[in-house]
Design an enzyme around this catalytic site. Sequence first.
Site, PDB file in Angstrom:
ATOM      1  N   CYS A  17     -99.944  46.666  97.492  1.00 25.82           N
ATOM      2  CA  CYS A  17    -100.351  48.065  97.410  1.00 25.82           C
ATOM      3  C   CYS A  17    -100.934  48.383  96.032  1.00 25.82           C
ATOM      4  O   CYS A  17    -100.445  47.896  95.018  1.00 25.82           O
ATOM      5  CB  CYS A  17     -99.209  49.056  97.665  1.00 25.82           C
ATOM      6  SG  CYS A  17     -98.501  48.901  99.285  1.00 25.82           S
TER       7      CYS A  17
ATOM      8  N   ARG B 240    -104.924  44.014  95.999  1.00 24.13           N
ATOM      9  CA  ARG B 240    -103.468  44.173  96.016  1.00 24.13           C
ATOM     10  C   ARG B 240    -102.935  44.479  97.416  1.00 24.13           C
ATOM     11  O   ARG B 240    -101.724  44.484  97.644  1.00 24.13           O
ATOM     12  CB  ARG B 240    -103.057  45.316  95.083  1.00 24.13           C
ATOM     13  CG  ARG B 240    -103.417  45.089  93.639  1.00 24.13           C
ATOM     14  CD  ARG B 240    -102.978  46.269  92.806  1.00 24.13           C
ATOM     15  NE  ARG B 240    -101.535  46.390  92.788  1.00 24.13           N
ATOM     16  CZ  ARG B 240    -100.744  45.794  91.916  1.00 24.13           C
ATOM     17  NH1 ARG B 240    -101.255  45.041  90.987  1.00 24.13           N
ATOM     18  NH2 ARG B 240     -99.442  45.961  91.963  1.00 24.13           N
TER      19      ARG B 240
ATOM     20  N   TRP C 141    -100.469  47.295 101.519  1.00 26.17           N
ATOM     21  CA  TRP C 141    -100.001  46.012 102.063  1.00 26.17           C
ATOM     22  C   TRP C 141     -98.662  46.346 102.694  1.00 26.17           C
ATOM     23  O   TRP C 141     -97.679  46.589 102.003  1.00 26.17           O
ATOM     24  CB  TRP C 141     -99.850  44.998 100.927  1.00 26.17           C
ATOM     25  CG  TRP C 141     -99.538  43.607 101.361  1.00 26.17           C
ATOM     26  CD1 TRP C 141    -100.436  42.619 101.657  1.00 26.17           C
ATOM     27  CD2 TRP C 141     -98.242  43.008 101.515  1.00 26.17           C
ATOM     28  NE1 TRP C 141     -99.782  41.458 101.992  1.00 26.17           N
ATOM     29  CE2 TRP C 141     -98.425  41.672 101.919  1.00 26.17           C
ATOM     30  CE3 TRP C 141     -96.933  43.475 101.373  1.00 26.17           C
ATOM     31  CZ2 TRP C 141     -97.369  40.804 102.164  1.00 26.17           C
ATOM     32  CZ3 TRP C 141     -95.878  42.601 101.620  1.00 26.17           C
ATOM     33  CH2 TRP C 141     -96.113  41.287 102.008  1.00 26.17           C
TER      34      TRP C 141
ATOM     35  N   ASN D 289     -95.986  52.097  95.675  1.00 28.28           N
ATOM     36  CA  ASN D 289     -96.031  50.633  95.726  1.00 28.28           C
ATOM     37  C   ASN D 289     -94.596  50.144  95.533  1.00 28.28           C
ATOM     38  O   ASN D 289     -93.923  50.568  94.592  1.00 28.28           O
ATOM     39  CB  ASN D 289     -96.938  50.149  94.588  1.00 28.28           C
ATOM     40  CG  ASN D 289     -96.898  48.650  94.343  1.00 28.28           C
ATOM     41  OD1 ASN D 289     -97.249  48.198  93.267  1.00 28.28           O
ATOM     42  ND2 ASN D 289     -96.478  47.871  95.295  1.00 28.28           N
ATOM     43  N   GLY D 290     -94.130  49.259  96.443  1.00 29.29           N
ATOM     44  CA  GLY D 290     -92.771  48.732  96.297  1.00 29.29           C
ATOM     45  C   GLY D 290     -91.930  49.040  97.525  1.00 29.29           C
ATOM     46  O   GLY D 290     -92.469  49.323  98.605  1.00 29.29           O
TER      47      GLY D 290
ATOM     48  N   GLU E 174    -101.803  22.002  95.260  1.00 24.26           N
ATOM     49  CA  GLU E 174    -102.663  23.157  95.002  1.00 24.26           C
ATOM     50  C   GLU E 174    -103.891  23.147  95.936  1.00 24.26           C
ATOM     51  O   GLU E 174    -104.291  24.189  96.455  1.00 24.26           O
ATOM     52  CB  GLU E 174    -103.089  23.162  93.522  1.00 24.26           C
ATOM     53  CG  GLU E 174    -104.036  24.252  93.099  1.00 24.26           C
ATOM     54  CD  GLU E 174    -103.515  25.677  93.318  1.00 24.26           C
ATOM     55  OE1 GLU E 174    -102.340  25.858  93.643  1.00 24.26           O
ATOM     56  OE2 GLU E 174    -104.329  26.604  93.202  1.00 24.26           O
TER      57      GLU E 174
ATOM     58  N   LYS F 176    -104.789  26.097  98.607  1.00 29.43           N
ATOM     59  CA  LYS F 176    -106.062  26.829  98.622  1.00 29.43           C
ATOM     60  C   LYS F 176    -106.639  26.841 100.037  1.00 29.43           C
ATOM     61  O   LYS F 176    -107.097  27.863 100.510  1.00 29.43           O
ATOM     62  CB  LYS F 176    -107.090  26.193  97.672  1.00 29.43           C
ATOM     63  CG  LYS F 176    -106.852  26.361  96.197  1.00 29.43           C
ATOM     64  CD  LYS F 176    -107.042  27.765  95.670  1.00 29.43           C
ATOM     65  CE  LYS F 176    -105.762  28.541  95.719  1.00 29.43           C
ATOM     66  NZ  LYS F 176    -104.948  28.665  94.576  1.00 29.43           N
TER      67      LYS F 176
ATOM     68  N   GLU G  28    -104.512  29.141 102.431  1.00 31.34           N
ATOM     69  CA  GLU G  28    -104.493  30.590 102.239  1.00 31.34           C
ATOM     70  C   GLU G  28    -105.831  31.258 102.512  1.00 31.34           C
ATOM     71  O   GLU G  28    -105.854  32.400 102.951  1.00 31.34           O
ATOM     72  CB  GLU G  28    -103.958  30.978 100.856  1.00 31.34           C
ATOM     73  CG  GLU G  28    -104.815  30.567  99.702  1.00 31.34           C
ATOM     74  CD  GLU G  28    -104.189  30.930  98.355  1.00 31.34           C
ATOM     75  OE1 GLU G  28    -103.438  31.897  98.274  1.00 31.34           O
ATOM     76  OE2 GLU G  28    -104.477  30.218  97.374  1.00 31.34           O
TER      77      GLU G  28
ATOM     78  N   HIS H 190     -92.047   7.944 104.387  1.00 30.13           N
ATOM     79  CA  HIS H 190     -90.738   8.484 104.742  1.00 30.13           C
ATOM     80  C   HIS H 190     -90.838   9.583 105.797  1.00 30.13           C
ATOM     81  O   HIS H 190     -89.905  10.369 105.960  1.00 30.13           O
ATOM     82  CB  HIS H 190     -90.036   9.011 103.483  1.00 30.13           C
ATOM     83  CG  HIS H 190     -89.840   7.953 102.444  1.00 30.13           C
ATOM     84  ND1 HIS H 190     -89.005   6.875 102.638  1.00 30.13           N
ATOM     85  CD2 HIS H 190     -90.418   7.768 101.245  1.00 30.13           C
ATOM     86  CE1 HIS H 190     -89.048   6.088 101.573  1.00 30.13           C
ATOM     87  NE2 HIS H 190     -89.920   6.606 100.710  1.00 30.13           N
TER      88      HIS H 190
ATOM     89  N   LYS I 154    -102.533  39.984  95.897  1.00 31.94           N
ATOM     90  CA  LYS I 154    -102.689  39.262  94.637  1.00 31.94           C
ATOM     91  C   LYS I 154    -101.398  39.224  93.831  1.00 31.94           C
ATOM     92  O   LYS I 154    -101.062  38.239  93.206  1.00 31.94           O
ATOM     93  CB  LYS I 154    -103.788  39.942  93.823  1.00 31.94           C
ATOM     94  CG  LYS I 154    -104.093  39.280  92.502  1.00 31.94           C
ATOM     95  CD  LYS I 154    -105.078  38.167  92.685  1.00 31.94           C
ATOM     96  CE  LYS I 154    -105.281  37.330  91.459  1.00 31.94           C
ATOM     97  NZ  LYS I 154    -105.571  35.942  91.794  1.00 31.94           N
TER      98      LYS I 154
HETATM   99  C1  F6R Z   1    -102.235  31.316  95.374  1.00 34.43           C
HETATM  100  C2  F6R Z   1    -101.688  32.412  94.608  1.00 34.43           C
HETATM  101  C3  F6R Z   1    -100.227  32.645  94.664  1.00 34.43           C
HETATM  102  C4  F6R Z   1     -99.701  33.003  93.272  1.00 34.43           C
HETATM  103  C5  F6R Z   1     -98.224  33.404  93.351  1.00 34.43           C
HETATM  104  C6  F6R Z   1     -97.646  33.680  91.984  1.00 34.43           C
HETATM  105  O1  F6R Z   1    -103.607  31.228  95.233  1.00 34.43           O
HETATM  106  O2  F6R Z   1    -102.393  33.129  93.948  1.00 34.43           O
HETATM  107  O3  F6R Z   1     -99.548  31.544  95.171  1.00 34.43           O
HETATM  108  O4  F6R Z   1     -99.870  31.902  92.435  1.00 34.43           O
HETATM  109  O5  F6R Z   1     -98.099  34.552  94.140  1.00 34.43           O
HETATM  110  O6  F6R Z   1     -98.321  34.717  91.365  1.00 34.43           O
HETATM  111  P1  F6R Z   1     -98.258  34.940  89.805  1.00 34.43           P
HETATM  112  O7  F6R Z   1     -98.909  33.789  89.149  1.00 34.43           O
HETATM  113  O8  F6R Z   1     -98.967  36.229  89.589  1.00 34.43           O
HETATM  114  O9  F6R Z   1     -96.794  35.029  89.458  1.00 34.43           O
END
Ligand code: F6R
Length: 608
Positions: free
Chosen positions: A2, A27, A74, A100-101, A482, A486, A489, A505, A603
């Site tokens: 949010c 967000r 969100w 937000n929250g 990673e 990517k 997501e 395994h 985000k």
């Molecule tokens: C993936 C991504 C998330 C963040 C995670 C932690 O692309 O962006 O996995 O890495 O939510 O977020 P931060 O780094 O803001 O604590």
Amino acid sequence: MCGIIGYLGPKSPVNVLLEGLKKLEYRGYDSAGLAVVKGKEIYLCRVKGKIKDLEANLRANPIDGHYGLGHTRWATHGRPSEINAHPHRDCEGNIVVVHNGIIENYLSLKERLIKNGHVFKTETDTEVIAHLIEENFSGSLEEAVICAVQSMEGSFAFACLSPLDPEKIVGARSGPPLIVGIGEEEYFLASDVIPILDHTRRVVFMADQEIAILSRDGLKFFDFSGQPISKVSTELNWSPLMVEKRGFKHFMLKEIYEQPQVVRETLSEALSLDFGEVNLPELEAAKDRLKECRQAVIIACGTSYHAGLIGQIMLESLAALPTRVEYASEFRYRDILISPEDLIIAISQSGETADTLAAIRGLKGKSGPLLAICNVPGSSLVREAELTLLTQAGPEVGVAATKTFSAQIATLTLLALWLGRARGGLEKEKAIEIMLELQRIPHRMEQILNNKERVENLAYRFSSYSHFLYLGRWISYPVALEGALKLKEISYIHAEGYAGGEMKHGPIALIDEKMPTLAVIPKDRVFEKMLSNINEIKARDGIVIALTDNQAELENHVDYFLPIPSTHPLLSPFLTVLPLQLFAYTIAYRLGADVDQPRNLAKSVTVE
Ligand code: F6R
């Protein structure tokens, strides 16, 4: 999770709020709304969908006012719908709230409020805030807010207004971020600085348990007990250009291409090649304690956790510092033995991730120094940490982290070199060798990004596959994790990141011609071992795409190559991650996915 924005000033609030919401959309993006006040009237517009839907609705049904609030959602409580979209109102429709929250005790509050005669219209937890303020209102909005927050539990940031106490916006923070922007005869209240950069760079970061009152008479702050407090403003060095796409189709692509510059900037002031030293002035005051630490515990989530795994190898190899890496969301619930000799390193792009903050708060008074590696100045993590290394990535708008990951591993490399020299375990010559190669990394990154056709062609070729395996060992294992994250997501394709040696395994049972493997295999100490793992896959009809700087030795073992330049083995993640980011981006784009705003994600994960 949010985004909130409020505006009070001479400009048209609808435009300011709409433009701000577009920048906050990362967000949350399942519904949106805004409310503006004109005289005694509140005009409201809410939609299920994105900001562009809100904009279209406003074009069809224009509203106008003198100040107002906006929100992009969100969903946590109540499905995404117009009725559940913020802003929410009290019974009489005189008080408007964006939030937000999560209000954790909203059910008991709601029950009590209903008994007192309040009528609820939505499924949200937010609506209780409006009714609580209504219940406590006797002419002053801030007094009503101060009373309301006394009974609210959970983690929340909200903003409210009411024409009954006109020309005023009140914001309260207990958890998720809230900042106040100060412009020319205008004020902003927002979840982060990005939506206000077009107007001002002067901001006040609100701390937990603080209330801000924005009015035509000026700006005031109180704590939750109603005591006035004084706050200082900060001048940011982020510019509005940093949050434009600048010709790229998506923020994610722009941010992928910014990585060489981000690494360059991170290194620029820090490397002192003549002496084999790294300058990290932020750590100098704590040098004695840092060099005596017994172990490092890295705490992070998601992509930041993957950067932490790379940091672990750096700290062990360069600083001879035993290092553990923990998911914040798991760590916070374990009975972990931490001592005052333990260095805690919290890594977070946003500095607002609820799990990471909870994990470090649980360590207060038990651990040694707490060092934050964070991209957002003034964020909760930065304010709560004893020491901070700010990553130099600039604002990251794409929901999938890319340039912040490179900035994190650049910072971790500097930290490992600095600690290695401070602890005395790292020879000057070895430090210089790595530093020299580190300086060449941005150029090598550019070489990869300037030759993206091969990645794109492969991405097109494989975009119809439903499952992928990403394999790596040692320092390439976190890169495999990673790369898989990517792809998952942003393209919604199933991808598993795995340690090469673990294949036999269990996961090897998955291998067939329908599950291609991206093998991250630079020429390093595990090259031969990874090659054996690749051969095991080939023996089972698997398709293998190798990311390597050693094509010659893999020629008859794999199906496709993604070449990368050679570098020092510890620095290969800077290079190997780039084709994986581009691969995920290209597949997602080809499949028509919403690259910058993938479904179900946000985000900054400010709720547990
Ligand atoms: C993936 C991504 C998330 C963040 C995670 C932690 O692309 O962006 O996995 O890495 O939510 O977020 P931060 O780094 O803001 O604590």
